[in-house]
Write a protein that holds these residues in place. Structure first.
Motif, short mmCIF file in Angstrom:
data_model
loop_
_atom_site.label_atom_id
_atom_site.label_comp_id
_atom_site.label_asym_id
_atom_site.label_seq_id
_atom_site.Cartn_x
_atom_site.Cartn_y
_atom_site.Cartn_z
N SER A 32 0.71 -1.34 -0.07
CA SER A 32 -0.07 0.08 -0.01
C SER A 32 0.96 1.21 -0.17
CB SER A 32 -0.86 -0.08 1.18
OG SER A 32 -1.84 1.16 1.29
N LEU A 33 0.37 2.32 -0.61
CA LEU A 33 1.22 3.50 -0.65
C LEU A 33 0.04 4.27 -0.15
CD1 LEU A 33 3.06 3.71 -4.14
CD2 LEU A 33 4.03 3.19 -2.19
N PHE A 34 0.49 5.28 0.59
CA PHE A 34 -0.38 6.26 1.31
C PHE A 34 0.22 7.51 1.90
CE2 PHE A 34 1.09 3.54 4.61
CZ PHE A 34 1.22 4.27 5.78
N ASN A 35 -0.24 8.89 2.12
CA ASN A 35 0.10 9.86 2.88
C ASN A 35 -0.41 9.71 4.09
OD1 ASN A 35 -2.44 10.47 1.85
ND2 ASN A 35 -2.32 12.31 2.47
N ASN A 36 0.53 9.60 5.17
CA ASN A 36 0.15 9.44 6.69
C ASN A 36 -0.65 10.62 7.08
OD1 ASN A 36 1.91 11.24 7.61
ND2 ASN A 36 3.61 9.64 7.79
N SER A 37 -1.19 10.67 8.51
CA SER A 37 -1.80 11.51 9.00
C SER A 37 -0.99 12.84 9.17
CB SER A 37 -2.41 11.21 10.45
OG SER A 37 -2.97 9.71 10.62
N PHE A 38 0.23 12.90 8.75
CA PHE A 38 0.88 14.25 8.87
C PHE A 38 1.46 14.62 7.44
CE2 PHE A 38 0.94 11.75 12.93
CZ PHE A 38 0.40 12.81 13.64
#
Length: 188
Positions: A96-102
């Motif tokens: 998975s590729l994602f932008n984290n909460s920050f």
């Protein structure tokens, strides 16, 4: 080999970008490549076998929405895109590729299992869980996930889903004490 690769990634975290680190981590999870170019089974036994009789071999997950349990002005909206290889016995492995909460680019390499039909009165409902390694919480956010070493941290993500059709589902993934993620999957 896997221990060597992990040590190299940790030592070279600044020389390698997060995308390359995540790609190498995913390769380590799916197995070493022989000189002949064949993938050897390791954590994903049956990797070369189709998941079911319908011929579906992959599942794509997209999440456009994440709800954090508590407000933090530094939180950003999280978007995630995952590709899983479906395996026999309701198992899967993926990336998975994602932008984290920050807002940091992040990745998650995982293995998982699905338990379909737990409620006989509602066979469309299933639960699943993944376990793997997350990369991406670095800098001042390194302590936002437990056991983070050089941006790498272990993770377990349970989920509950509803099968809309043989190929499509909606799913809620529980992100520990931080949030839940709402998304949809498509099998192909």
């Amino acid at each position: 080999m896997h221990a060597y690769l992990g040590a190299m990634l940790l030592k070279k975290k600044h020389a390698l970008g997060p995308g390359l680190c995540a790609a190498l981590l995913c390769a380590a999870l799916t197995g070493p490549v022989h000189a002949a170019g064949r993938m050897q089974e390791t954590l994903c036994p049956g990797f070369d076998q189709p998941a079911d009789s319908a011929g579906e071999k992959y599942q794509l997950f997209f999440s456009p929405y994440t709800h954090h349990w508590s407000y933090d002005e530094e939180h950003r909206q999280v978007y995630a895109l995952s590709l899983s290889r479906l395996l026999p016995n309701d198992r899967f492995c993926g990336f998975s590729l994602f932008n984290n909460s920050f807002g940091q680019p992040s990745a998650y390499a995982y293995i998982g299992k699905t338990w379909p039909g737990l409620l006989p009165s509602h066979p469309q409902i299933y639960v699943s869980a993944t376990a793997g390694i997350i990369y991406g919480y670095v800098g001042k956010y390194k302590n936002k996930v437990p056991l983070n070493v050089g941006g790498f941290a272990p993770a377990i993500i349970p989920a509950i889903g509803y099968r809309l059709s043989p190929s499509a589902t909606v799913e809620v993934q529980l992100l520990g004490t931080a949030a839940f993620m709402l998304g949809a999957t498509w099998r192909f």
